[in-house]
Write an enzyme that holds these catalytic residues in place. Structure first.
Site, short mmCIF file in Angstrom:
data_model
loop_
_atom_site.label_atom_id
_atom_site.label_comp_id
_atom_site.label_asym_id
_atom_site.label_seq_id
_atom_site.Cartn_x
_atom_site.Cartn_y
_atom_site.Cartn_z
N HIS A 51 0.82 -1.21 0.00
CA HIS A 51 0.00 0.00 0.00
C HIS A 51 0.85 1.26 0.00
CE1 HIS A 51 0.85 0.56 4.27
NE2 HIS A 51 0.33 -0.63 4.58
N CYS A 89 2.55 -5.15 6.76
CA CYS A 89 2.38 -4.94 5.32
C CYS A 89 3.63 -4.27 4.76
CB CYS A 89 1.16 -4.07 5.04
SG CYS A 89 -0.40 -4.74 5.68
#
Length: 227
Positions: free
Chosen positions: A149, A157
């Site tokens: 992201h 992440c």
């Protein structure tokens, strides 16, 4: 009177907050800009734009993500991205809340145009290998919601910044999520020997590293070109 005025404005504000982008909306916003940025790199690598399929190869130790495109029966390097935010250490993700970035080979499960981190691509973690090892270990609650992201911070992440997220999101939307693969490795096994398995990691981590090393051979260092 003040209460009446506030109530008149409240529905409009609520309606605005509920508006959500679609993937087509994001394509309309960023596709042309992304093409202007990326097509020269694809031209330099002698790869058609948009590509047939792409691979993202992320290295935990150097916080680098390589973009490769498939053309004429082989993988060609396109560019590198700096990983601006990640958490955890080397080793696979084992459970919910360990804030580990997974290690292994993954696909893209979906694209999120309304991410809290600008735009995001969701990995299909846990994959079949993750589930198999968890069953053998007797582990449950493996966690999930692992994304690539935008932004600069992350827990489990890979945060690449908004500009990079736009490029990867647009490519995936154009060619289809099924044509994007992701390989996450603790280090670059193409020129560095495999790691000994640390005492705090499962014994099968060595087998996982061997599998990752085998996948890495599809992306030879000799094919990396300078831009």
């Amino acid at each position: 009177m003040i209460l009446i005025i506030l109530n008149l404005f409240a529905p409009a504000r609520s309606h605005a907050l509920e508006q959500r982008l679609t993937i087509d909306d994001v394509l309309g916003l960023y596709q042309e800009k992304v093409q202007q940025r990326l097509k020269p790199r694809f031209d330099f690598a002698d790869v058609d734009w948009p590509p047939e399929k792409v691979a993202l190869v992320a290295f935990k130790d150097t916080r680098l993500l390589e973009l490769w495109a498939y053309t004429a029966g082989r993988w060609q390097h396109i560019k590198d991205y700096r990983v601006k935010g990640m958490s955890g250490t080397r080793g696979p993700k084992l459970r919910e809340g360990d804030y580990q970035v997974p290690e292994g080979s993954y696909g893209i499960e979906l694209l999120n145009p309304n991410s809290a981190y600008h735009l995001s691509l969701k990995l299909d973690y846990p994959n079949a290998y993750d589930r198999q090892q968890a069953e053998q270990d007797g582990r449950v609650d493996l966690g999930g919601d692992i994304f690539i992201h935008g932004g600069r911070s992350s827990k489990g992440c890979l945060a690449l910044g908004d500009r990079a997220a736009e490029e990867l999101f647009i490519m995936a939307a154009m060619i289809g999520e099924q044509n994007v693969s992701v390989l996450i490795t603790p280090r670059d096994f193409r020129f560095r020997p495999q790691l000994p398995v640390a005492d705090n990691l499962p014994a099968w981590t060595g087998e996982l590293n061997t599998r990752i090393s085998s996948h890495l051979r599809r992306f030879p260092l000799a094919d990396k070109r300078s831009w």
